[in-house]
Scaffold this motif. Structure first.
Motif, PDB file in Angstrom:
ATOM      1  N   ASN A 101      48.194  54.887  55.649  1.00 39.23           N
ATOM      2  CA  ASN A 101      48.656  54.063  54.537  1.00 39.23           C
ATOM      3  C   ASN A 101      50.160  54.088  54.389  1.00 39.23           C
ATOM      4  O   ASN A 101      50.769  53.146  53.903  1.00 39.23           O
ATOM      5  CB  ASN A 101      47.990  54.531  53.234  1.00 39.23           C
ATOM      6  CG  ASN A 101      46.611  53.938  53.055  1.00 39.23           C
ATOM      7  OD1 ASN A 101      46.483  52.767  52.705  1.00 39.23           O
ATOM      8  ND2 ASN A 101      45.576  54.722  53.297  1.00 39.23           N
ATOM      9  N   TYR A 106      50.543  46.381  52.477  1.00 39.55           N
ATOM     10  CA  TYR A 106      49.330  45.893  51.814  1.00 39.55           C
ATOM     11  C   TYR A 106      48.556  44.929  52.705  1.00 39.55           C
ATOM     12  O   TYR A 106      49.097  43.975  53.243  1.00 39.55           O
ATOM     13  CB  TYR A 106      49.740  45.194  50.505  1.00 39.55           C
ATOM     14  CG  TYR A 106      48.629  44.438  49.846  1.00 39.55           C
ATOM     15  CD1 TYR A 106      48.651  43.045  49.819  1.00 39.55           C
ATOM     16  CD2 TYR A 106      47.558  45.106  49.273  1.00 39.55           C
ATOM     17  CE1 TYR A 106      47.639  42.335  49.207  1.00 39.55           C
ATOM     18  CE2 TYR A 106      46.547  44.397  48.668  1.00 39.55           C
ATOM     19  CZ  TYR A 106      46.594  43.014  48.628  1.00 39.55           C
ATOM     20  OH  TYR A 106      45.593  42.325  48.020  1.00 39.55           O
ATOM     21  N   GLN A 210      43.142  55.966  44.878  1.00 42.36           N
ATOM     22  CA  GLN A 210      43.073  54.614  45.428  1.00 42.36           C
ATOM     23  C   GLN A 210      42.281  53.711  44.497  1.00 42.36           C
ATOM     24  O   GLN A 210      41.222  54.088  43.979  1.00 42.36           O
ATOM     25  CB  GLN A 210      42.415  54.642  46.808  1.00 42.36           C
ATOM     26  CG  GLN A 210      42.382  53.275  47.487  1.00 42.36           C
ATOM     27  CD  GLN A 210      41.877  53.356  48.916  1.00 42.36           C
ATOM     28  OE1 GLN A 210      41.265  54.351  49.306  1.00 42.36           O
ATOM     29  NE2 GLN A 210      42.137  52.332  49.705  1.00 42.36           N
ATOM     30  N   LYS A 224      47.591  54.631  45.934  1.00 40.94           N
ATOM     31  CA  LYS A 224      47.519  53.299  46.517  1.00 40.94           C
ATOM     32  C   LYS A 224      46.759  52.371  45.584  1.00 40.94           C
ATOM     33  O   LYS A 224      45.703  52.711  45.058  1.00 40.94           O
ATOM     34  CB  LYS A 224      46.825  53.321  47.880  1.00 40.94           C
ATOM     35  CG  LYS A 224      46.778  51.932  48.522  1.00 40.94           C
ATOM     36  CD  LYS A 224      46.107  51.915  49.867  1.00 40.94           C
ATOM     37  CE  LYS A 224      46.086  50.494  50.431  1.00 40.94           C
ATOM     38  NZ  LYS A 224      45.418  50.407  51.735  1.00 40.94           N
ATOM     39  N   ASN A 226      45.834  47.975  45.284  1.00 41.37           N
ATOM     40  CA  ASN A 226      45.931  46.649  45.874  1.00 41.37           C
ATOM     41  C   ASN A 226      46.250  45.605  44.806  1.00 41.37           C
ATOM     42  O   ASN A 226      45.891  44.433  44.919  1.00 41.37           O
ATOM     43  CB  ASN A 226      44.647  46.304  46.612  1.00 41.37           C
ATOM     44  CG  ASN A 226      44.469  47.152  47.857  1.00 41.37           C
ATOM     45  OD1 ASN A 226      43.846  48.196  47.826  1.00 41.37           O
ATOM     46  ND2 ASN A 226      45.069  46.720  48.952  1.00 41.37           N
ATOM     47  N   ASN A 236      54.033  56.039  46.597  1.00 37.87           N
ATOM     48  CA  ASN A 236      53.217  55.078  45.850  1.00 37.87           C
ATOM     49  C   ASN A 236      53.233  53.720  46.543  1.00 37.87           C
ATOM     50  O   ASN A 236      54.303  53.209  46.888  1.00 37.87           O
ATOM     51  CB  ASN A 236      53.756  54.931  44.426  1.00 37.87           C
ATOM     52  CG  ASN A 236      53.904  56.264  43.730  1.00 37.87           C
ATOM     53  OD1 ASN A 236      52.926  56.910  43.396  1.00 37.87           O
ATOM     54  ND2 ASN A 236      55.158  56.682  43.511  1.00 37.87           N
ATOM     55  N   VAL A 237      52.063  53.149  46.714  1.00 38.32           N
ATOM     56  CA  VAL A 237      51.932  51.861  47.401  1.00 38.32           C
ATOM     57  C   VAL A 237      51.124  50.904  46.533  1.00 38.32           C
ATOM     58  O   VAL A 237      50.039  51.255  46.033  1.00 38.32           O
ATOM     59  CB  VAL A 237      51.227  52.031  48.765  1.00 38.32           C
ATOM     60  CG1 VAL A 237      51.042  50.677  49.437  1.00 38.32           C
ATOM     61  CG2 VAL A 237      52.006  52.973  49.664  1.00 38.32           C
ATOM     62  N   ASN A 238      51.636  49.684  46.330  1.00 36.78           N
ATOM     63  CA  ASN A 238      50.848  48.621  45.704  1.00 36.78           C
ATOM     64  C   ASN A 238      51.085  47.321  46.459  1.00 36.78           C
ATOM     65  O   ASN A 238      51.704  47.326  47.517  1.00 36.78           O
ATOM     66  CB  ASN A 238      51.165  48.489  44.208  1.00 36.78           C
ATOM     67  CG  ASN A 238      52.610  48.083  43.934  1.00 36.78           C
ATOM     68  OD1 ASN A 238      53.318  47.565  44.805  1.00 36.78           O
ATOM     69  ND2 ASN A 238      53.066  48.339  42.717  1.00 36.78           N
ATOM     70  N   SER A 242      56.414  49.635  48.145  1.00 39.31           N
ATOM     71  CA  SER A 242      56.110  51.046  48.388  1.00 39.31           C
ATOM     72  C   SER A 242      57.338  51.859  47.989  1.00 39.31           C
ATOM     73  O   SER A 242      58.438  51.589  48.465  1.00 39.31           O
ATOM     74  CB  SER A 242      55.796  51.285  49.868  1.00 39.31           C
ATOM     75  OG  SER A 242      54.642  50.582  50.270  1.00 39.31           O
TER      76      SER A 242
END
Length: 248
Positions: A101, A106, A210, A224, A226, A236-238, A242
């Motif tokens: 990830n 995304y 997640q 994470k 979406n 942090n990822v959306n 990131s």
């Protein structure tokens, strides 16, 4: 006159008897009742237990939809062995999931890819109170109260779930603690190593969090989402960016 009156009575009683004969196959021959104590699986003659249920667990059958437990359910079953295997497998792949990830942006997948699979919607047992068990139920169960077990799965859960392995639910309100917590709709909090929700309207607190739709807050080492939503963590990822430490 008497003969005509007698004939009328015989005709009326004949109709009533015929109607009873037609209806009789539909009537359940089992008379249901409630009681204070029961062994599990619960007998088909019992529709409600207001007290204590003790045994090896509950199994899916046609009578489950009419059975309710108000009180304490204590059971022992072999399910923890399977749950432990699933839990350890999830932990084994956790570093790889985080690593992948971090390298990828995304990716838009189908809605079903994010939902908890194998959620049963068959008639369910209803439990209100305290559940103490070595593992999960063998039938669909909705519960309100306190769950203490090695791991458990619910259709709907409202309350506090304290487990070793974790809690899986379709709809969850309240708090669950365990290694792995998963749900389709969370209005509450999950605390664990790996927390997963389709729609989050509460709090994820863990190592890896997640969610598909984030309307709440994720706090962890790696988060994470979406969708947009607040995230606090090392990474942090959306679907927008990131970032380290803080994302929204």
């Amino acid at each position: 006159m008497k003969t005509s009156f007698l004939a009328l009575l015989l005709f009326v009683f004949g109709i009533i008897r015929a109607q009873d004969t037609i209806k009789s196959p539909v009537v359940d021959s089992v008379k249901l009742h409630s009681q204070f104590f029961s062994l599990s699986p619960i007998s088909k003659k019992i529709d409600k237990v207001n007290g204590l249920v003790l045994g090896v667990g509950h199994v899916e059958n046609k009578h489950i939809s009419s059975q309710v437990i108000n009180g304490v359910n204590i059971e022992a079953n072999p399910a923890p062995a399977v749950g432990a295997l699933m839990g350890f497998m999830s932990l084994m792949y956790l570093p790889e999931i985080i690593k992948n990830n971090k390298r990828t942006h995304y990716v838009r997948n189908s809605e079903e890819d994010y939902k908890i699979k194998n959620m049963s919607y068959t008639p369910e047992l209803k439990l209100n109170g305290l559940n103490i068990s070595s593992g999960c139920f063998f039938t669909t169960t909705s519960m309100s109260g306190l769950n203490i077990s090695a791991g458990n799965k619910f259709k709907d859960f409202n309350g506090l779930s304290v487990t070793v392995l974790g809690t899986i639910a379709d709809h969850q309100n309240g708090l669950s603690l365990g290694i792995y917590n998963a749900n389709n709709n969370l209005s509450g909090s999950t605390i664990g190593v790996y927390n997963q929700s389709y729609q989050l309207s509460g709090l994820h607190l863990g190592v890896f969090n997640q969610t598909r739709i984030n309307k709440g807050l994720q706090v962890g080492v790696f988060n994470k989402s979406n969708s947009k939503g607040f995230q606090l963590g090392i990474w942090n990822v959306n679907n927008k960016r990131s970032m380290p430490f803080l994302n929204w």
